[in-house]
Design an enzyme around this catalytic site. Structure first.
Site, PDB file in Angstrom:
ATOM      1  N   HIS A  18     -28.772 -36.076   9.740  1.00 54.13           N
ATOM      2  CA  HIS A  18     -28.364 -34.679   9.871  1.00 54.13           C
ATOM      3  C   HIS A  18     -28.024 -34.360  11.320  1.00 54.13           C
ATOM      4  CE1 HIS A  18     -32.747 -34.684  10.520  1.00 54.13           C
ATOM      5  NE2 HIS A  18     -32.610 -33.560  11.221  1.00 54.13           N
ATOM      6  N   PHE A  19     -27.063 -33.457  11.462  1.00 53.91           N
ATOM      7  CA  PHE A  19     -26.696 -32.932  12.766  1.00 53.91           C
ATOM      8  C   PHE A  19     -27.165 -31.496  12.858  1.00 53.91           C
ATOM      9  CE2 PHE A  19     -24.087 -36.603  13.044  1.00 53.91           C
ATOM     10  CZ  PHE A  19     -23.764 -36.782  14.379  1.00 53.91           C
TER      11      PHE A  19
END
Length: 144
Positions: free
Chosen positions: A107-108
């Site tokens: 995830h960013f």
């Protein structure tokens, strides 16, 4: 957790993707899901996760799926910027516990930054007000 290990299908983001756990959605298509961080470091803190892969971190992401996923990260970052008009944006991604990763699904983080404000520590504090998160999600989604 170590940098390299088997993907655990019971992680919170995998549960969100299956619909087992709710989230405040900003954007979703066949490549990615973007949603508000329930423990935001800054107002408008948004997460973007890939769909259809079992990637614990950036190193695990299949190369052939990386381009389309990164396009979605950029698309959401641009919408956050248009909606919230911050002075800057942090686009951050952690790999492994030693680097600060707490959920082992790639995830960013997209965090709007305003001059003079300080970000809360990663994965800490009390959950955000759901009404406020929904309002922010709507603002951001309007620019997608």
């Amino acid at each position: 957790m170590t940098l390299h290990a088997d993907y655990q299908t019971d992680n919170i983001f995998a549960k969100m993707l299956r619909g087992d756990v709710p989230c405040v959605k900003v954007f979703e298509d066949d490549v990615a899901l973007a949603f508000m961080d329930i423990f935001p470091q800054t107002e408008g803190h948004t997460l973007v996760i890939p769909k259809g892969v079992e990637a614990r971190n950036f190193l695990d992401m299949p190369t052939d799926k990386l381009g389309a996923y990164m396009e979605r990260v950029q698309k959401v970052a641009r919408a956050v910027e248009k909606a919230l008009k911050p002075d800057g944006l942090r686009v951050i991604q952690f790999n492994g516990a030693s680097a600060g990763q707490t959920v082992y699904h790639l995830h960013f983080h997209i965090m709007p930054i305003r001059e003079g404000d300080s970000a809360r520590p990663h994965a800490s504090g009390a959950p955000a007000d759901m009404g406020q998160l929904n309002a922010l999600a709507d603002q951001i989604a309007a620019h997608l």
